[in-house]
Design an enzyme around this catalytic site. Sequence first.
Site, PDB file in Angstrom:
ATOM      1  N   ASN A   9      21.610  54.542  35.616  1.00  0.00           N
ATOM      2  CA  ASN A   9      21.552  53.868  34.315  1.00  0.00           C
ATOM      3  C   ASN A   9      20.099  53.888  33.857  1.00  0.00           C
ATOM      4  O   ASN A   9      19.278  53.114  34.352  1.00  0.00           O
ATOM      5  CB  ASN A   9      22.067  52.434  34.491  1.00  0.00           C
ATOM      6  N   ARG A  83      25.580  56.167  33.204  1.00  0.00           N
ATOM      7  CA  ARG A  83      26.035  55.187  32.228  1.00  0.00           C
ATOM      8  C   ARG A  83      25.406  55.540  30.878  1.00  0.00           C
ATOM      9  O   ARG A  83      24.189  55.696  30.774  1.00  0.00           O
ATOM     10  CB  ARG A  83      25.599  53.785  32.634  1.00  0.00           C
ATOM     11  N   HIS A 171      30.191  47.156  26.526  1.00  0.00           N
ATOM     12  CA  HIS A 171      30.608  46.559  27.804  1.00  0.00           C
ATOM     13  C   HIS A 171      31.996  47.070  28.231  1.00  0.00           C
ATOM     14  O   HIS A 171      32.697  46.407  28.997  1.00  0.00           O
ATOM     15  CB  HIS A 171      30.705  45.011  27.718  1.00  0.00           C
ATOM     16  N   GLY A 202      23.601  39.990  27.709  1.00  0.00           N
ATOM     17  CA  GLY A 202      24.452  40.395  26.597  1.00  0.00           C
ATOM     18  C   GLY A 202      25.845  39.880  26.897  1.00  0.00           C
ATOM     19  O   GLY A 202      26.263  39.877  28.054  1.00  0.00           O
ATOM     20  N   ARG A 231      20.204  37.491  21.475  1.00  0.00           N
ATOM     21  CA  ARG A 231      20.853  38.021  20.257  1.00  0.00           C
ATOM     22  C   ARG A 231      21.669  36.933  19.577  1.00  0.00           C
ATOM     23  O   ARG A 231      22.348  36.145  20.254  1.00  0.00           O
ATOM     24  CB  ARG A 231      21.767  39.197  20.617  1.00  0.00           C
ATOM     25  N   ASP A 273      17.698  32.081  29.415  1.00  0.00           N
ATOM     26  CA  ASP A 273      18.364  32.050  30.710  1.00  0.00           C
ATOM     27  C   ASP A 273      19.246  30.804  30.822  1.00  0.00           C
ATOM     28  O   ASP A 273      18.764  29.674  30.720  1.00  0.00           O
ATOM     29  CB  ASP A 273      17.289  32.046  31.813  1.00  0.00           C
ATOM     30  N   ARG A 275      20.752  29.364  33.299  1.00  0.00           N
ATOM     31  CA  ARG A 275      20.441  28.412  34.381  1.00  0.00           C
ATOM     32  C   ARG A 275      19.346  27.443  33.965  1.00  0.00           C
ATOM     33  O   ARG A 275      19.441  26.239  34.176  1.00  0.00           O
ATOM     34  CB  ARG A 275      19.966  29.163  35.633  1.00  0.00           C
ATOM     35  N   GLY A 321      27.054  37.346  34.790  1.00  0.00           N
ATOM     36  CA  GLY A 321      26.244  36.339  35.494  1.00  0.00           C
ATOM     37  C   GLY A 321      26.646  34.910  35.154  1.00  0.00           C
ATOM     38  O   GLY A 321      26.761  34.061  36.049  1.00  0.00           O
ATOM     39  N   GLY A 323      29.588  33.968  33.420  1.00  0.00           N
ATOM     40  CA  GLY A 323      31.033  33.794  33.612  1.00  0.00           C
ATOM     41  C   GLY A 323      31.415  33.658  35.075  1.00  0.00           C
ATOM     42  O   GLY A 323      32.349  32.930  35.432  1.00  0.00           O
ATOM     43  N   GLU A 324      30.678  34.364  35.959  1.00  0.00           N
ATOM     44  CA  GLU A 324      31.015  34.332  37.381  1.00  0.00           C
ATOM     45  C   GLU A 324      30.463  33.088  38.075  1.00  0.00           C
ATOM     46  O   GLU A 324      31.016  32.626  39.068  1.00  0.00           O
ATOM     47  CB  GLU A 324      30.437  35.574  38.091  1.00  0.00           C
ATOM     48  N   GLU A 375      30.480  47.302  37.412  1.00  0.00           N
ATOM     49  CA  GLU A 375      30.326  48.438  36.507  1.00  0.00           C
ATOM     50  C   GLU A 375      29.999  49.721  37.271  1.00  0.00           C
ATOM     51  O   GLU A 375      30.509  50.787  36.938  1.00  0.00           O
ATOM     52  CB  GLU A 375      29.259  48.111  35.452  1.00  0.00           C
TER      53      GLU A 375
HETATM   54  P1  ADP Z   1      22.767  41.160  32.509  1.00  0.00           P
HETATM   55  O1  ADP Z   1      23.545  41.094  31.232  1.00  0.00           O
HETATM   56  O2  ADP Z   1      21.295  41.382  32.296  1.00  0.00           O
HETATM   57  O3  ADP Z   1      23.375  42.058  33.575  1.00  0.00           O
HETATM   58  P2  ADP Z   1      23.724  38.981  34.166  1.00  0.00           P
HETATM   59  O4  ADP Z   1      25.160  39.392  34.078  1.00  0.00           O
HETATM   60  O5  ADP Z   1      23.053  39.073  35.489  1.00  0.00           O
HETATM   61  O6  ADP Z   1      22.820  39.671  33.081  1.00  0.00           O
HETATM   62  O7  ADP Z   1      23.656  37.446  33.668  1.00  0.00           O
HETATM   63  C1  ADP Z   1      22.442  36.800  33.517  1.00  0.00           C
HETATM   64  C2  ADP Z   1      22.741  35.375  33.058  1.00  0.00           C
HETATM   65  O8  ADP Z   1      23.541  34.729  34.054  1.00  0.00           O
HETATM   66  C3  ADP Z   1      21.486  34.533  32.867  1.00  0.00           C
HETATM   67  O9  ADP Z   1      21.572  33.766  31.674  1.00  0.00           O
HETATM   68  C4  ADP Z   1      21.541  33.606  34.072  1.00  0.00           C
HETATM   69  O10 ADP Z   1      20.913  32.363  33.847  1.00  0.00           O
HETATM   70  C5  ADP Z   1      23.036  33.407  34.218  1.00  0.00           C
HETATM   71  N1  ADP Z   1      23.387  32.825  35.506  1.00  0.00           N
HETATM   72  C6  ADP Z   1      23.269  33.354  36.736  1.00  0.00           C
HETATM   73  N2  ADP Z   1      23.639  32.429  37.677  1.00  0.00           N
HETATM   74  C7  ADP Z   1      23.984  31.300  37.003  1.00  0.00           C
HETATM   75  C8  ADP Z   1      24.455  30.010  37.387  1.00  0.00           C
HETATM   76  N3  ADP Z   1      24.631  29.688  38.663  1.00  0.00           N
HETATM   77  N4  ADP Z   1      24.702  29.108  36.414  1.00  0.00           N
HETATM   78  C9  ADP Z   1      24.524  29.415  35.116  1.00  0.00           C
HETATM   79  N5  ADP Z   1      24.096  30.611  34.699  1.00  0.00           N
HETATM   80  C10 ADP Z   1      23.829  31.551  35.618  1.00  0.00           C
END
Ligand code: ADP
Length: 405
Positions: A9, A83, A171, A202, A231, A273, A275, A321, A323-324, A375
């Site tokens: 990528n 990708r 995506h 994103g 965004r 972010d 978190r 990040g 959603g999981e 992915e």
């Molecule tokens: P990318 O789109 O760059 O691949 P990710 O899928 O890794 O990004 O997601 C990054 C986001 O996930 C960030 O906003 C991060 O704060 C959030 N994130 C990761 N772990 C947690 C958590 N435990 N609680 C809340 N948000 C989280």
Amino acid sequence: MSTSVLVINCGSSSIKYALVSERREDRIFGLAENLGSPEARIKGITTGGEALELSIPNADHEKALETILERLAHHNPQAIGHRVVHGGTLTKAELLTPEIIERIREATPLAPLHNPAHLVGIDATMRLFPHLPQIAVFDTAFHQTMPSHAYRYALPKFLYTMHNVRRYGFHGTSHAYVSERGSQLAGSFKQGGWLTAHLGNGSSTCAIWNGQSVDTSMGLTPLEGVVMGTRSGDVDPSIHSFLASNLGWDIYKIDKMLNSQSGLLGLSDLSNDMRTLIEAADEGNEDAALAIEVFCYRLAKSLAALSCGLPRIDGLFFTGGIGENSALIREKTLAYLPHFGFNLSKENNNALKRGTEGRIDAGTGPQIWVVPTDEEGRIAKETEHVVAALEHPTTKKSEPETEVA
Ligand code: ADP
């Protein structure tokens, strides 16, 4: 011997790579960053699972790829899967031929930040590894099944027919993987109506009917749709003329503001972010709390809107990040959708561990699952599929499917 695919990528100054073997859990992966500068380096995980950090001062994409491949050569990658963010109207993964490379170049005005960087990487790997089949896997391809009433904008027709102005969606690799894997976990592989929420830096949503994308939140570019890290997602398009007339801003400044200074960062004036925002909101930061609320409300609105593309809703998959990992964001979002009958089990939602898949509804209403995205695995699978079709052109193979765990 086990075969493997090197997934690449390429960004403007970085290259993410992963060597995905047939046994998909064995991954070697890493990131070459700061390319073209004295700080250029490769960080990753080696075959033995150890951390790797390698300085490659002033290396460009080609030099970095050469170094990566030297380290991986003994694994004999069978093919390279690239990708590619924008494939225009290409509907599936394709062998990189001069014609397909030209199609990627033609789509550059639609992804000016991404496609040129992918082309640099493709150019370098074609020179370095002319004997390996190289496949492009497009973020847009999965959404090419959208009907015209979902992909057309209510704009003058010539903008579509002559200039390709339409909704494409992004995506796609993630929505495809998560919806296949999720529907398989739910016991109705690629059947029924599902919503996916890919929530990372994103973010986008997708509606999937019988395994095909029927609508998605991103559009001509990845700016449309839900609130993201930096965004804005959907805004009134008249914001351009408003800012130009009242603040004297030019189109580049407005574009930069909408793409890089808005979303969670713009609303909170603190961070992109999630978190950081959750921690700040816990400590009483009202802007952070509002950013979280707008994120969840707009996300719920997007899922509700996309449900119009489905004859029925069997369930919802969270990934990415946020959603999981965030039980809070999942709970807040679903709280805006009680009329869809979603019934979250707070216990299951809170108990789900990082990076694990699991069902989090209470057993009534549409199912709700967390499905970690993959992915790279999906790109490797699509790459293998194209290579197999090249080797056995007369054997009609079905679409790549998610493996049974
Ligand atoms: P990318 O789109 O760059 O691949 P990710 O899928 O890794 O990004 O997601 C990054 C986001 O996930 C960030 O906003 C991060 O704060 C959030 N994130 C990761 N772990 C947690 C958590 N435990 N609680 C809340 N948000 C989280």
